[in-house]
Design a protein around this motif. Structure first.
Motif, PDB file in Angstrom:
ATOM      1  N   VAL A 192      45.932  12.357 -59.181  1.00 45.99           N
ATOM      2  CA  VAL A 192      46.833  10.865 -58.856  1.00 45.99           C
ATOM      3  C   VAL A 192      46.195  10.859 -57.202  1.00 45.99           C
ATOM      4  N   SER A 233      52.754   6.471 -49.443  1.00 45.11           N
ATOM      5  CA  SER A 233      53.005   7.052 -51.118  1.00 45.11           C
ATOM      6  C   SER A 233      54.410   7.972 -50.789  1.00 45.11           C
ATOM      7  N   PHE A 234      55.626   8.323 -51.657  1.00 39.76           N
ATOM      8  CA  PHE A 234      56.230   9.232 -51.900  1.00 39.76           C
ATOM      9  C   PHE A 234      55.336  10.725 -51.643  1.00 39.76           C
ATOM     10  N   SER A 263      51.886   2.046 -53.145  1.00 43.91           N
ATOM     11  CA  SER A 263      52.964   2.548 -53.375  1.00 43.91           C
ATOM     12  C   SER A 263      53.806   1.819 -54.128  1.00 43.91           C
ATOM     13  N   ASP A 283      45.231   2.671 -60.928  1.00 45.98           N
ATOM     14  CA  ASP A 283      47.062   2.092 -60.919  1.00 45.98           C
ATOM     15  C   ASP A 283      47.075   0.908 -60.186  1.00 45.98           C
ATOM     16  N   VAL A 320      52.290  -0.222 -63.727  1.00 47.54           N
ATOM     17  CA  VAL A 320      53.250   0.303 -63.958  1.00 47.54           C
ATOM     18  C   VAL A 320      54.322  -0.747 -64.183  1.00 47.54           C
ATOM     19  N   CYS A 340      47.046   1.967 -70.045  1.00 43.87           N
ATOM     20  CA  CYS A 340      48.348   2.279 -69.925  1.00 43.87           C
ATOM     21  C   CYS A 340      49.397   1.541 -69.564  1.00 43.87           C
ATOM     22  N   MET A 379      53.856   1.498 -68.597  1.00 45.64           N
ATOM     23  CA  MET A 379      54.201   2.414 -68.395  1.00 45.64           C
ATOM     24  C   MET A 379      55.962   1.288 -67.997  1.00 45.64           C
ATOM     25  N   ASP A 404      53.645   4.992 -71.340  1.00 52.22           N
ATOM     26  CA  ASP A 404      54.668   5.952 -70.546  1.00 52.22           C
ATOM     27  C   ASP A 404      55.835   5.987 -70.442  1.00 52.22           C
ATOM     28  N   PHE A 452      61.778   5.944 -62.523  1.00 53.54           N
ATOM     29  CA  PHE A 452      61.124   3.981 -63.158  1.00 53.54           C
ATOM     30  C   PHE A 452      62.549   3.675 -62.834  1.00 53.54           C
ATOM     31  N   GLY A 504      54.889  11.427 -65.746  1.00 56.71           N
ATOM     32  CA  GLY A 504      53.966  11.660 -64.458  1.00 56.71           C
ATOM     33  C   GLY A 504      55.356  12.139 -63.644  1.00 56.71           C
ATOM     34  N   ARG A 525      50.423  13.171 -65.993  1.00 54.94           N
ATOM     35  CA  ARG A 525      49.790  12.928 -64.345  1.00 54.94           C
ATOM     36  C   ARG A 525      50.405  13.468 -63.023  1.00 54.94           C
TER      37      ARG A 525
HETATM   38  N1  HH2 Z   1      54.467   7.352 -61.145  1.00 55.49           N
HETATM   39  C1  HH2 Z   1      53.540   6.572 -59.982  1.00 55.49           C
HETATM   40  C2  HH2 Z   1      52.297   5.869 -60.139  1.00 55.49           C
HETATM   41  N2  HH2 Z   1      51.742   5.435 -60.778  1.00 55.49           N
HETATM   42  N3  HH2 Z   1      52.039   5.952 -63.173  1.00 55.49           N
HETATM   43  C3  HH2 Z   1      52.349   5.750 -64.053  1.00 55.49           C
HETATM   44  N4  HH2 Z   1      51.711   5.881 -65.193  1.00 55.49           N
HETATM   45  N5  HH2 Z   1      53.165   7.273 -64.410  1.00 55.49           N
HETATM   46  C4  HH2 Z   1      53.979   7.124 -63.777  1.00 55.49           C
HETATM   47  O1  HH2 Z   1      54.866   8.050 -63.948  1.00 55.49           O
HETATM   48  C5  HH2 Z   1      53.325   6.791 -61.999  1.00 55.49           C
HETATM   49  C6  HH2 Z   1      52.974   6.093 -61.963  1.00 55.49           C
HETATM   50  C7  HH2 Z   1      54.774   7.223 -58.531  1.00 55.49           C
HETATM   51  O2  HH2 Z   1      54.055   8.757 -58.319  1.00 55.49           O
HETATM   52  P1  HH2 Z   1      52.825   8.506 -57.179  1.00 55.49           P
HETATM   53  O3  HH2 Z   1      51.811   7.842 -57.497  1.00 55.49           O
HETATM   54  O4  HH2 Z   1      52.802   9.483 -56.213  1.00 55.49           O
HETATM   55  O5  HH2 Z   1      53.534   7.704 -55.953  1.00 55.49           O
HETATM   56  P2  HH2 Z   1      54.057   6.276 -55.094  1.00 55.49           P
HETATM   57  O6  HH2 Z   1      53.691   5.085 -56.125  1.00 55.49           O
HETATM   58  O7  HH2 Z   1      54.138   6.294 -53.857  1.00 55.49           O
HETATM   59  O8  HH2 Z   1      52.034   5.813 -54.779  1.00 55.49           O
END
Ligand code: HH2
Length: 272
Positions: free
Chosen positions: A17, A24-25, A58, A91, A112, A133, A135, A181, A186, A213, A253
């Motif tokens: 990632v 982002s968290f 994010s 993403d 997502v 992908c 989700m 996914d 989520f 993820g 992920r």
């Molecule tokens: N989780 C996040 C973001 N994108 N994509 C998929 N396919 N699966 C996941 O579980 C997933 C994702 C959230 O994590 P992160 O990117 O670290 O955080 P943020 O959304 O705060 O940037």
């Protein structure tokens, strides 16, 4: 021509990632600078990641989206730096961001919203011959953690993804290029997140490779003893990656690439 996704990504494959975001968290701000993000991506691939997932928005609980211009401003310089050189996933839920990323060498689009935010994204993926992908998310990042309710979380997530898979295929994306996914965190409670991994067979029955993820997500911190946790510790993330792989996940992920690659190598040796 691209390989089918299950030949391109052998289980277990690690997706690193790289969040090019201030908020982002778990890694907000760490890779906002394009040079830092490119360096992180290079290190992840050197450490064994099969692909790096670059994101400029994010989706943490409660977040609002970012504008198209801002998302492009964040990710384009990173893709320009590493797009042709490293295996990259973008993403994004925005068709224009995906289009630019694919032109700069990305091979996978990770959406997502599973093509709900911008259905035109399907055509962009189809035209580029990219991987996709899809989700699951209940609601939006702003609302998703407000009392998520399911009668049967695994069955409902699988039914949703089956419908989105049909939509993507009808829009021209070959099924062999798509992975699914369940969207850990989520719109799910702690228990529902663990149930989704425990009952991964329900999702695997759709016949597509599965991405999980779970890395650093708050459910891991909560199960590890902190009821107020907003992130999860490394050791808990490794346990989540290993158990998801054991249950049949293909792509993990994660934020902590070298540690996860090591943990999965051991799991693979045991399961072989
Ligand atoms: N989780 C996040 C973001 N994108 N994509 C998929 N396919 N699966 C996941 O579980 C997933 C994702 C959230 O994590 P992160 O990117 O670290 O955080 P943020 O959304 O705060 O940037």
């Amino acid at each position: 021509m691209r390989l089918p996704l299950d030949e391109r990504f052998a289980p277990p494959s690690v997706m690193g990632v790289v969040n090019v975001t201030p908020d982002s968290f778990s890694d907000g701000g760490a890779n906002l600078d394009p040079d830092a993000a490119a360096e992180t991506a290079r290190r992840m691939v050197a450490d064994g990641a099969a692909i790096v997932d670059v994101g400029g928005e994010s989706t943490r609980p409660g977040s609002d989206g970012v504008s198209l211009d801002e998302e492009l401003r964040r990710v384009v310089p990173v893709l320009e730096a590493v797009g042709g050189e490293l295996p990259v996933s973008i993403d994004t839920s925005k068709a224009e961001v995906a289009r630019r990323a694919l032109a700069l060498g990305a091979e996978l689009v990770n959406d997502v919203t599973a093509l709900r935010a911008e259905p035109d994204l399907a055509g962009v993926v189809a035209e580029a011959g990219a991987y996709l992908c899809l989700m699951h998310m209940l609601g939006t990042p702003r609302t998703m953690q407000a009392h998520p309710r399911y009668d049967d979380v695994a069955g409902e997530v699988a039914a949703f993804l089956e419908e989105r898979l049909s939509f993507a295929v009808a829009a021209g994306v070959p099924e062999e290029r798509i992975c699914l996914d369940p969207g850990i965190g989520f719109g799910k409670t702690v228990e529902q997140n663990f149930e989704l991994v425990r009952r991964l067979d329900v999702l695997l029955a759709l016949g597509r490779p599965v991405v999980i993820g779970f890395s650093r997500k708050s459910s891991l911190g909560r199960i590890a003893g902190d009821p107020q946790a907003t992130t999860g510790p490394l050791a808990a993330s490794l346990a989540a990656a290993v158990t998801a792989y054991e249950r049949g996940a293909t792509i993990l992920r994660v934020h902590d690439v070298p540690e996860t690659v090591q943990a999965l190598a051991v799991a693979k040796a045991v399961l072989a």
